[in-house]
Write a protein that holds these residues in place. Structure first.
Motif, PDB file in Angstrom:
ATOM      1  N   ALA A 297      90.138 -60.879  -3.356  1.00  0.00           N
ATOM      2  CA  ALA A 297      89.019 -61.740  -3.940  1.00  0.00           C
ATOM      3  C   ALA A 297      88.268 -61.043  -5.200  1.00  0.00           C
ATOM      4  O   ALA A 297      87.779 -61.813  -5.719  1.00  0.00           O
ATOM      5  CB  ALA A 297      87.908 -61.539  -2.583  1.00  0.00           C
ATOM      6  N   ALA A 298      88.184 -59.835  -5.076  1.00  0.00           N
ATOM      7  CA  ALA A 298      87.807 -59.335  -6.350  1.00  0.00           C
ATOM      8  C   ALA A 298      88.499 -59.677  -7.667  1.00  0.00           C
ATOM      9  O   ALA A 298      87.810 -60.034  -8.674  1.00  0.00           O
ATOM     10  CB  ALA A 298      87.629 -57.760  -6.590  1.00  0.00           C
ATOM     11  N   ALA A 299      89.606 -59.736  -7.724  1.00  0.00           N
ATOM     12  CA  ALA A 299      90.501 -60.166  -8.931  1.00  0.00           C
ATOM     13  C   ALA A 299      90.258 -61.843  -8.786  1.00  0.00           C
ATOM     14  O   ALA A 299      90.404 -62.006 -10.255  1.00  0.00           O
ATOM     15  CB  ALA A 299      92.017 -59.973  -8.523  1.00  0.00           C
ATOM     16  N   ILE A 300      90.072 -62.548  -7.955  1.00  0.00           N
ATOM     17  CA  ILE A 300      89.763 -64.018  -8.058  1.00  0.00           C
ATOM     18  C   ILE A 300      88.474 -64.273  -8.750  1.00  0.00           C
ATOM     19  O   ILE A 300      88.396 -65.089  -9.614  1.00  0.00           O
ATOM     20  CB  ILE A 300      89.907 -64.707  -6.527  1.00  0.00           C
ATOM     21  CG1 ILE A 300      91.406 -64.484  -6.107  1.00  0.00           C
ATOM     22  CG2 ILE A 300      89.423 -65.901  -6.931  1.00  0.00           C
ATOM     23  CD1 ILE A 300      91.603 -65.011  -4.689  1.00  0.00           C
ATOM     24  N   ARG A 301      87.473 -63.381  -8.451  1.00  0.00           N
ATOM     25  CA  ARG A 301      86.207 -63.439  -9.190  1.00  0.00           C
ATOM     26  C   ARG A 301      86.290 -63.322 -10.482  1.00  0.00           C
ATOM     27  O   ARG A 301      85.648 -63.975 -11.521  1.00  0.00           O
ATOM     28  CB  ARG A 301      85.216 -62.439  -8.664  1.00  0.00           C
ATOM     29  CG  ARG A 301      84.874 -62.607  -7.080  1.00  0.00           C
ATOM     30  CD  ARG A 301      84.001 -61.531  -6.685  1.00  0.00           C
ATOM     31  NE  ARG A 301      83.500 -61.713  -5.201  1.00  0.00           N
ATOM     32  CZ  ARG A 301      82.597 -61.030  -4.424  1.00  0.00           C
ATOM     33  NH1 ARG A 301      82.068 -60.148  -5.167  1.00  0.00           N
ATOM     34  NH2 ARG A 301      82.358 -61.157  -3.246  1.00  0.00           N
TER      35      ARG A 301
ATOM     36  N   GLN B 231      98.071 -53.839  -2.197  1.00  0.00           N
ATOM     37  CA  GLN B 231      97.013 -53.535  -3.344  1.00  0.00           C
ATOM     38  C   GLN B 231      97.774 -53.218  -4.970  1.00  0.00           C
ATOM     39  O   GLN B 231      96.807 -52.925  -5.692  1.00  0.00           O
ATOM     40  CB  GLN B 231      96.386 -52.412  -2.955  1.00  0.00           C
ATOM     41  CG  GLN B 231      95.501 -52.811  -1.654  1.00  0.00           C
ATOM     42  CD  GLN B 231      94.515 -53.745  -2.155  1.00  0.00           C
ATOM     43  OE1 GLN B 231      93.762 -53.577  -2.952  1.00  0.00           O
ATOM     44  NE2 GLN B 231      94.562 -54.952  -1.126  1.00  0.00           N
ATOM     45  N   GLY B 232      99.114 -53.175  -4.752  1.00  0.00           N
ATOM     46  CA  GLY B 232      99.543 -52.911  -6.205  1.00  0.00           C
ATOM     47  C   GLY B 232      99.157 -53.650  -7.247  1.00  0.00           C
ATOM     48  O   GLY B 232      98.528 -52.911  -8.381  1.00  0.00           O
ATOM     49  N   LEU B 233      99.412 -54.870  -7.540  1.00  0.00           N
ATOM     50  CA  LEU B 233      98.850 -55.721  -8.431  1.00  0.00           C
ATOM     51  C   LEU B 233      97.312 -55.866  -8.622  1.00  0.00           C
ATOM     52  O   LEU B 233      96.841 -55.861  -9.721  1.00  0.00           O
ATOM     53  CB  LEU B 233      99.457 -57.191  -8.102  1.00  0.00           C
ATOM     54  CG  LEU B 233      98.819 -58.354  -9.007  1.00  0.00           C
ATOM     55  CD1 LEU B 233      99.323 -58.042 -10.511  1.00  0.00           C
ATOM     56  CD2 LEU B 233      99.381 -59.710  -8.524  1.00  0.00           C
ATOM     57  N   ASN B 234      96.841 -55.900  -7.387  1.00  0.00           N
ATOM     58  CA  ASN B 234      95.296 -55.852  -7.488  1.00  0.00           C
ATOM     59  C   ASN B 234      94.849 -54.508  -8.076  1.00  0.00           C
ATOM     60  O   ASN B 234      93.496 -54.667  -8.706  1.00  0.00           O
ATOM     61  CB  ASN B 234      94.554 -56.064  -6.108  1.00  0.00           C
ATOM     62  CG  ASN B 234      95.080 -57.718  -5.593  1.00  0.00           C
ATOM     63  OD1 ASN B 234      94.462 -58.550  -6.193  1.00  0.00           O
ATOM     64  ND2 ASN B 234      95.851 -57.582  -4.601  1.00  0.00           N
ATOM     65  N   LEU B 235      95.391 -53.322  -7.876  1.00  0.00           N
ATOM     66  CA  LEU B 235      94.920 -52.283  -8.628  1.00  0.00           C
ATOM     67  C   LEU B 235      94.935 -52.446 -10.225  1.00  0.00           C
ATOM     68  O   LEU B 235      94.270 -51.974 -11.026  1.00  0.00           O
ATOM     69  CB  LEU B 235      95.874 -50.953  -8.210  1.00  0.00           C
ATOM     70  CG  LEU B 235      95.411 -50.305  -7.048  1.00  0.00           C
ATOM     71  CD1 LEU B 235      96.549 -49.211  -6.812  1.00  0.00           C
ATOM     72  CD2 LEU B 235      93.996 -49.717  -6.833  1.00  0.00           C
ATOM     73  N   GLY B 236      96.156 -53.080 -10.409  1.00  0.00           N
ATOM     74  CA  GLY B 236      96.259 -53.389 -12.152  1.00  0.00           C
ATOM     75  C   GLY B 236      95.022 -54.430 -12.423  1.00  0.00           C
ATOM     76  O   GLY B 236      94.874 -54.402 -13.456  1.00  0.00           O
ATOM     77  N   PHE B 237      94.812 -55.458 -11.602  1.00  0.00           N
ATOM     78  CA  PHE B 237      93.756 -56.186 -12.007  1.00  0.00           C
ATOM     79  C   PHE B 237      92.484 -55.565 -12.250  1.00  0.00           C
ATOM     80  O   PHE B 237      91.565 -55.637 -13.119  1.00  0.00           O
ATOM     81  CB  PHE B 237      93.434 -57.420 -11.123  1.00  0.00           C
ATOM     82  CG  PHE B 237      94.379 -58.519 -11.410  1.00  0.00           C
ATOM     83  CD1 PHE B 237      94.377 -59.043 -12.618  1.00  0.00           C
ATOM     84  CD2 PHE B 237      95.085 -59.025 -10.311  1.00  0.00           C
ATOM     85  CE1 PHE B 237      95.134 -60.248 -12.438  1.00  0.00           C
ATOM     86  CE2 PHE B 237      95.987 -60.137 -10.380  1.00  0.00           C
ATOM     87  CZ  PHE B 237      96.036 -60.738 -11.473  1.00  0.00           C
ATOM     88  N   ARG B 238      92.249 -54.500 -11.272  1.00  0.00           N
ATOM     89  CA  ARG B 238      90.938 -53.654 -11.504  1.00  0.00           C
ATOM     90  C   ARG B 238      91.184 -52.727 -12.570  1.00  0.00           C
ATOM     91  O   ARG B 238      90.097 -52.443 -13.403  1.00  0.00           O
ATOM     92  CB  ARG B 238      90.934 -52.714 -10.074  1.00  0.00           C
ATOM     93  CG  ARG B 238      90.455 -53.681  -8.798  1.00  0.00           C
ATOM     94  CD  ARG B 238      90.515 -52.659  -7.817  1.00  0.00           C
ATOM     95  NE  ARG B 238      91.206 -53.306  -6.722  1.00  0.00           N
ATOM     96  CZ  ARG B 238      91.446 -52.850  -5.321  1.00  0.00           C
ATOM     97  NH1 ARG B 238      91.473 -51.683  -5.310  1.00  0.00           N
ATOM     98  NH2 ARG B 238      92.275 -53.708  -4.557  1.00  0.00           N
ATOM     99  N   ASP B 239      92.360 -52.374 -13.040  1.00  0.00           N
ATOM    100  CA  ASP B 239      92.499 -51.447 -14.465  1.00  0.00           C
ATOM    101  C   ASP B 239      91.973 -52.670 -15.512  1.00  0.00           C
ATOM    102  O   ASP B 239      91.475 -52.096 -16.294  1.00  0.00           O
ATOM    103  CB  ASP B 239      93.951 -51.247 -14.570  1.00  0.00           C
ATOM    104  CG  ASP B 239      94.447 -50.209 -13.604  1.00  0.00           C
ATOM    105  OD1 ASP B 239      93.613 -49.331 -13.026  1.00  0.00           O
ATOM    106  OD2 ASP B 239      95.593 -49.979 -13.501  1.00  0.00           O
TER     107      ASP B 239
ATOM    108  N   GLY C  71      89.412 -55.496  -2.568  1.00  0.00           N
ATOM    109  CA  GLY C  71      89.120 -55.044  -3.935  1.00  0.00           C
ATOM    110  C   GLY C  71      87.530 -54.540  -4.163  1.00  0.00           C
ATOM    111  O   GLY C  71      87.392 -54.528  -5.338  1.00  0.00           O
ATOM    112  N   LEU C  72      86.538 -54.746  -3.374  1.00  0.00           N
ATOM    113  CA  LEU C  72      85.248 -54.554  -3.654  1.00  0.00           C
ATOM    114  C   LEU C  72      84.905 -53.135  -3.255  1.00  0.00           C
ATOM    115  O   LEU C  72      84.056 -53.004  -2.274  1.00  0.00           O
ATOM    116  CB  LEU C  72      84.524 -55.815  -2.883  1.00  0.00           C
ATOM    117  CG  LEU C  72      84.804 -57.081  -2.892  1.00  0.00           C
ATOM    118  CD1 LEU C  72      84.246 -58.202  -2.108  1.00  0.00           C
ATOM    119  CD2 LEU C  72      84.555 -57.541  -4.445  1.00  0.00           C
TER     120      LEU C  72
END
Length: 410
Positions: free
Chosen positions: A58-62, A305-313, A396-397
Motif C-alpha cells: 500500500a505504501a508503494a502504491i501511494r 517485502q524485497g521489492l517494497n524495500l526498494g520502493f522505500r529506498d 510498508g507503513l
C-alpha cells in the motif's frame, strides 16, 4: 579510435527496473531542473515481455499514485483482499488454517496489489519519458571514479558521463557496488525459488495463501482473472528435477501443493528458478554514490517485502536529494547521503534478519518446532491489535516513512 562523448547529468541511475525508474520519476517530478539519466543494461524493450508479477504494498502504491504511475496500471492489477497461512505437509489431506489477515490497511485500501511486471514497467517508462528523464537501454556502467566535485562515469560504449550523484540500483549482483568497493554480508540458503503462473477453474476472490511446507513456503498470489502467481521453496536437487520435468509432471507437482480448492490447474506461462540467500551491503553510500533496492539488500521473499524495500529506498533517497537541491546543497556530498543511509539501514537489516529467522523456522519438519510455531500462529490470530500491526508492516507503513509513501509530495 573515435573520440569519447562527454555528457553531463546531475544524477545518473544505474538500473532501469522498478527502483531505478521510480527514483528517477520521483526526483524529476519534484525538481524538473535536475537532469536525470537512467542506464539500463537490459535488452531493449525486454521488460515488455516480462512474464513475472510482483506484490506492491500500500505504501508503494501511494507513492506511485502521487507520481502519476498507478491509475493506468490499476485496471490490470488484483488487490489482495485476504491472506491465509497454513502449516502442513504435501501429503496431509486437510491443511488447517492457523492465521488469517483481512486485506485492508484502512477501509477501501488493500494492504497490497498483485501487478504483472510489464504493466507497471510500461507506465514507469512512459512517465519517465513525459518528464524528460533520459533512459539509455542496452548500456551499462563500466567504471567510475570520484573527481574534484563530481563523479566521472565510463559506459561500456565508451561514452563519459559527469554527474553529481551516481545511484547503484542494478540488482543483487550489482556491478556498481563492486566497483565502489562496498562489501556485503552474504548467507546462502541452498534453496531455490520456483516461480510460475497458473490458470484455475474457479475465481480466487483476491485471496492469497501461504502454505508452510517442510521444504519452505509455497505462496499462491492472486492475479487478474482466474490466475495465480506461485512462488515456492525447494532445495537445489528438487528444483533441478522439477525444472527438467515436462508440463504434465510439473502440473501434477503443483496440484500436490496447491490443492483442488480452485478446480483444475494448468500452467499459464513459463517457469523460472532463482537462488535464495540473504545479502546486505555493509554501506549504502560513498561520496557521490548511493545504493538502492536489491543492490543494497537481497532478502528471502517469505514476507513479500524485497521489492517494497526498494520502493522505500527510492522514496527516501528522492526526498533527501530533492531537499538538498532546494537548499542549494551538493546532492552528492557524503554528509547529505548519510541522511539516506541512516534512514534506511536499520529497517533493511531488521527485515533481513526477520526473514532469515522466519525462513529457518518454517523451512523444516521438526515436530517440536512445528508445534511451537503453530501455537504462535494461533495466538497471533486471536490478537487483533497484533494482527493490525503486522498488516501495517506488510503495507510498508513503518514509523516516519518518506512523504511519498504517505501519498504526499516531496
Amino acid at each position: 579510435m573515435a573520440d569519447r562523448t562527454e555528457n553531463h547529468s546531475d544524477i545518473v541511475i544505474a538500473g532501469g527496473a522498478y527502483v531505478g525508474l521510480s527514483l528517477a520519476v520521483a526526483i524529476k517530478s519534484a525538481t524538473p531542473q535536475l537532469g536525470v539519466t537512467v542506464i539500463d543494461a537490459g535488452k531493449k524493450g525486454a521488460w515488455k515481455n516480462d512474464p513475472r508479477a510482483s506484490a506492491i504494498a500500500a505504501a508503494a502504491i501511494r507513492m506511485l499514485n502521487k507520481l502519476d504511475c498507478w491509475q493506468g496500471v490499476l485496471p490490470d492489477s488484483e488487490p489482495i483482499r485476504e491472506m491465509i497461512i497454513t502449516d502442513s505437509r504435501k501429503s496431509d489431506p486437510v491443511r488447517p488454517v492457523f492465521l488469517t489477515f483481512t486485506g485492508d490497511v484502512r477501509p477501501g485500501e488493500p494492504f497490497a496489489y498483485m501487478v504483472e511486471n510489464r504493466h507497471l514497467n510500461a507506465r514507469l517508462h512512459t512517465r519517465a519519458a513525459e518528464l524528460g528523464v533520459t533512459v539509455l537501454e542496452e548500456t551499462r556502467v563500466e567504471d567510475f571514479s570520484e573527481q574534484a566535485g563530481y563523479m566521472r562515469i565510463t559506459l561500456n560504449n565508451g561514452d563519459i558521463y559527469n554527474t553529481s550523484l551516481l545511484v547503484g540500483a542494478d540488482g543483487v549482483r550489482s556491478q556498481t557496488r563492486d566497483i565502489a568497493g562496498i562489501k556485503t554480508m552474504y548467507w546462502p540458503y541452498n534453496q531455490m525459488g520456483i516461480v510460475c503462473t497458473v490458470h484455475h477453474e474457479r475465481p480466487h476472490n483476491g485471496q492469497a495463501i501461504e502454505h508452510f511446507l517442510p521444504a519452505g513456503p509455497f505462496a499462491i498470489l492472486p492475479l487478474k482473472g482466474n490466475r495465480s502467481l506461485l512462488v515456492w521453496n525447494e532445495d537445489e536437487g528438487e528444483t533441478a528435477r522439477l525444472m527438467a520435468a515436462d508440463d504434465i509432471v510439473f502440473e501434477a507437482e503443483i496440484e500436490q501443493r496447491f490443492g483442488l480448492h480452485l478446480g483444475a490447474l494448468r500452467l499459464a506461462g513459463p517457469r523460472g528458478a532463482y537462488p535464495f540467500g540473504l545479502r546486505l551491503a555493509r554501506d549504502f553510500v560513498r561520496p557521490r554514490f548511493a545504493l538502492a533496492g536489491d543492490a543494497a539488500h537481497g532478502i528471502h521473499p517469505i514476507s513479500g517485502q524485497g521489492l517494497n524495500l526498494g520502493f522505500r529506498d527510492a522514496a527516501a533517497l528522492a526526498q533527501v536529494v530533492v531537499e538538498a537541491a532546494r537548499l542549494g546543497l551538493d546532492i552528492g556530498a557524503l554528509n547529505v547521503l548519510e541522511h539516506y543511509q541512516r534512514w534506511r539501514r536499520f529497517e533493511t537489516v531488521r527485515m533481513g534478519v526477520t526473514t532469515d529467522i522466519l525462513n529457518r523456522m518454517f523451512s523444516n519438519d521438526i515436530p517440536l518446532l512445528r508445534t511451537v510455531r503453530d501455537i504462535g500462529l494461533g495466538l497471533v490470530d486471536r490478537m487483533p491489535r497484533l494482527k493490525d500491526y503486522f498488516i501495517q508492516e506488510a503495507a510498508g507503513l513503518s514509523k516516519q516513512p518518506p512523504r511519498l509513501l504517505l501519498g504526499e509530495a516531496i
